[in-house]
Design a protein around this motif. Structure first.
Motif, mmCIF file in Angstrom:
data_model
loop_
_atom_site.group_PDB
_atom_site.id
_atom_site.type_symbol
_atom_site.label_atom_id
_atom_site.label_comp_id
_atom_site.label_asym_id
_atom_site.label_seq_id
_atom_site.Cartn_x
_atom_site.Cartn_y
_atom_site.Cartn_z
ATOM 1 N N GLN A 25 0.854 -1.179 0.000
ATOM 2 C CA GLN A 25 0.000 0.000 0.000
ATOM 3 C C GLN A 25 0.889 1.228 0.000
ATOM 4 O O GLN A 25 1.706 1.398 0.912
ATOM 5 N N MET A 26 0.734 2.061 -1.009
ATOM 6 C CA MET A 26 1.576 3.237 -1.160
ATOM 7 C C MET A 26 0.711 4.487 -1.062
ATOM 8 O O MET A 26 -0.165 4.712 -1.900
ATOM 9 N N ASN A 27 0.954 5.279 -0.035
ATOM 10 C CA ASN A 27 0.219 6.525 0.194
ATOM 11 C C ASN A 27 1.167 7.712 0.077
ATOM 12 O O ASN A 27 2.383 7.560 0.153
ATOM 13 N N SER A 28 0.583 8.888 -0.068
ATOM 14 C CA SER A 28 1.375 10.129 -0.153
ATOM 15 C C SER A 28 2.502 9.984 -1.163
ATOM 16 O O SER A 28 3.660 10.312 -0.885
ATOM 17 N N LEU A 29 2.173 9.496 -2.340
ATOM 18 C CA LEU A 29 3.192 9.228 -3.355
ATOM 19 C C LEU A 29 3.854 10.516 -3.824
ATOM 20 O O LEU A 29 3.220 11.587 -3.890
ATOM 21 N N LYS A 30 5.131 10.392 -4.138
ATOM 22 C CA LYS A 30 5.952 11.514 -4.594
ATOM 23 C C LYS A 30 6.505 11.199 -5.980
ATOM 24 O O LYS A 30 6.651 10.031 -6.338
#
Length: 126
Positions: A83-88
């Motif tokens: 789960q990848m949040n706040s991707l940059k």
């Protein structure tokens, strides 16, 4: 034969989220550590997150993703998730899952893994 198949990649704007999946077959899923790696163009493959093989496993995360990414597994479905949040934008890369034959502890070094999936592309725009 060990097979790892990733899915869930795509294109998102910065601040968005994605959930990657890795379907595993052909080996004793719970006997080995398994992890997520990524490789951007012109850069070395790096460890992102890994999970050990105990019933209450240990976890390892790269400093760059701590607090934003979460690795988990569904034992019943033999599936690994990221789960990848706040991707940059700097998260843009091809993401791979990998399984190690030796050792139960979570490892972030690509050289310690024996089996690899084909990868799924993640692109984060500013």
């Amino acid at each position: 034969q060990v097979q790892l198949v990733e899915s869930g990649g795509g294109s998102v704007q910065a601040g968005g989220s994605l959930r990657l999946s890795c379907a595993a077959s052909g080996y004793r899923y719970w006997s080995h550590s398994i992890g997520w790696f990524r490789q951007a163009p012109g850069k070395k493959r790096e460890g992102v997150a890994a999970i050990g093989c105990d019933e209450t496993p240990d976890y390892a995360y790269a400093d760059s993703v701590k607090g934003r990414f979460t690795i988990s597994r569904d034992n019943a479905k033999t599936t690994l998730y990221l789960q990848m949040n706040s991707l940059k934008p700097e998260d843009t890369a091809m993401y791979y899952c990998a399984a190690a034959l030796l050792g139960c502890w979570p490892k972030l070094s690509p050289g310690e893994y024996n089996y690899w999936g084909q990868g799924t592309q993640v692109t984060v725009s500013p």
